[in-house]
Motif scaffolding. Structure first.
Motif, mmCIF file in Angstrom:
data_model
loop_
_atom_site.group_PDB
_atom_site.id
_atom_site.type_symbol
_atom_site.label_atom_id
_atom_site.label_comp_id
_atom_site.label_asym_id
_atom_site.label_seq_id
_atom_site.Cartn_x
_atom_site.Cartn_y
_atom_site.Cartn_z
ATOM 1 N N TYR A 2 6.113 3.200 4.149
ATOM 2 C CA TYR A 2 5.504 3.558 2.784
ATOM 3 C C TYR A 2 4.610 4.975 2.863
ATOM 4 O O TYR A 2 4.123 5.294 2.023
ATOM 5 C CB TYR A 2 4.358 2.430 2.384
ATOM 6 C CG TYR A 2 5.091 1.046 2.281
ATOM 7 C CD1 TYR A 2 5.862 0.821 1.117
ATOM 8 C CD2 TYR A 2 5.270 0.124 3.278
ATOM 9 C CE1 TYR A 2 6.296 -0.411 0.924
ATOM 10 C CE2 TYR A 2 5.907 -0.992 3.078
ATOM 11 C CZ TYR A 2 6.463 -1.169 2.006
ATOM 12 O OH TYR A 2 7.064 -2.449 1.465
ATOM 13 N N ARG A 36 1.081 0.860 1.938
ATOM 14 C CA ARG A 36 1.691 0.171 1.120
ATOM 15 C C ARG A 36 0.948 0.291 -0.374
ATOM 16 O O ARG A 36 1.590 0.276 -1.413
ATOM 17 C CB ARG A 36 1.987 -1.040 1.486
ATOM 18 C CG ARG A 36 2.942 -1.931 0.321
ATOM 19 C CD ARG A 36 3.344 -3.049 0.949
ATOM 20 N NE ARG A 36 4.156 -4.107 0.163
ATOM 21 C CZ ARG A 36 4.569 -5.142 0.426
ATOM 22 N NH1 ARG A 36 4.393 -5.914 1.757
ATOM 23 N NH2 ARG A 36 5.248 -5.849 -0.251
ATOM 24 N N ARG A 83 -4.132 -3.653 1.531
ATOM 25 C CA ARG A 83 -3.362 -3.073 0.708
ATOM 26 C C ARG A 83 -3.866 -2.920 -0.715
ATOM 27 O O ARG A 83 -3.724 -1.881 -1.117
ATOM 28 C CB ARG A 83 -1.907 -4.133 0.413
ATOM 29 C CG ARG A 83 -1.077 -3.575 -0.602
ATOM 30 C CD ARG A 83 0.210 -4.753 -0.652
ATOM 31 N NE ARG A 83 0.961 -4.266 -1.545
ATOM 32 C CZ ARG A 83 2.398 -4.950 -2.009
ATOM 33 N NH1 ARG A 83 2.509 -6.251 -1.411
ATOM 34 N NH2 ARG A 83 3.109 -4.597 -3.078
#
Length: 301
Positions: free
Chosen positions: A179, A154, A121
């Protein structure tokens, strides 16, 4: 229509216009033979038309990416089973309540592996922010599913940037993670075509821990690079401890299955920051104004 526009007007109706007009008549011919071939889904799905479907599957994402000016990508591979830390902790608590030692051990391992979700991430966010600041946006691309793939998308979403997902149709249900930029969310039937699209615009490939699918993607990239079928680009393996346990690269060298120089095809990294620095250095030679410039032209392989 003025005379200038009339000179440039279409001489023939578009396929879309003709298909729409013809569709009004098709209802009178129930066997579908009257329907135009390119508008007949049942015909396009015939076994004999597999080569056509493969060509369409290669072409559609390519044209969409051209239209949206996608030039450079960084691909993130990794397991769909690695979960964010909060979810992994919830599962551990549930396992402890159940009292099954084996289940507790598996849940503890999930918590340990969740660090890779957090790194993926952060890496997606770093790529999106860092490349944007340097003036040449690089799009994060994943397989579009959960786990590490979700984490990469994301991170780009956290940075307010676009990202791509290349989903694959599977016998069990798999929905795209939430996302992915909708305009860049594709679905594939053929694994081979999907893997081509992973590579066609990539300036780097980053591989997190994973299973059979991740290994398939990683080793195809290594094979294409080793054999010279694909140009050299950074290939980063997240987690030396994991990769050292599941693949004994040194044993392959010792047995003569690969050359010592083949170990230079990839780099081990541990953090998002380290991975981004390796990629920047590979393309800029310490000149931060030139990131990805050398890799703007897509390679069809």
């Amino acid at each position: 229509m003025d005379s200038h526009k009339a000179l440039k007007a279409r001489n023939f109706p578009s396929a879309h216009e003709e298909a729409r007009t013809a569709e009004e008549l098709v209802e009178h011919y129930q066997n579908g033979a009257y329907r135009m071939a390119f508008a007949d889904t049942e015909f396009l799905l015939r076994e004999e038309l597999r080569p056509i479907r493969m060509q369409l599957e290669l072409l559609k994402p390519e044209l969409v990416q051209r239209d949206l000016k996608v030039e450079s990508t960084i691909v993130i591979f990794g397991s769909a089973r690695i979960q964010p830390r909060d979810k992994a902790l919830e599962l551990l608590e549930a396992a402890r309540e159940g009292g099954d030692a084996a289940a507790i051990h598996r849940a503890e391992k999930r918590v340990e592996m969740s660090r890779y979700y957090e790194e993926a991430r952060r890496f997606g966010k770093l790529v999106t922010e860092g490349s944007r600041d340097l003036g040449e946006p690089v799009i994060v691309v994943t397989g579009g599913g959960p786990g590490i793939m979700e984490a990469g998308n994301r991170g780009a979403h956290d940075a307010g940037g676009p990202s791509m997902g290349l989903n694959i149709a599977l016998p069990f249900e798999q929905a795209p993670n939430p996302y992915i930029t909708p305009e860049l969310c594709f679905q594939f039937h053929y694994f081979a075509i999907r893997k081509m699209h992973f590579l066609m615009r990539s300036v780097a490939l980053v591989c997190f821990p994973g299973g059979f699918g991740t290994f398939d993607e990683l080793f195809e990239v290594l094979t294409l690079t080793q054999t010279g079928k694909s140009r050299r680009r950074p290939i980063l393996l997240f987690g030396r401890d994991f990769w050292g346990k599941v693949v004994n690269f040194e044993a392959l060298v010792e047995a003569g299955m690969i050359g010592p120089e083949d170990l230079d095809l990839f780099h081990f990294v541990e953090t998002a920051e380290e991975a981004w620095e390796v990629i920047k250095h590979a393309y800029t030679l310490d000149d931060p104004t030139r990131v990805a410039r050398q890799a703007k032209t897509p390679s069809a392989g």
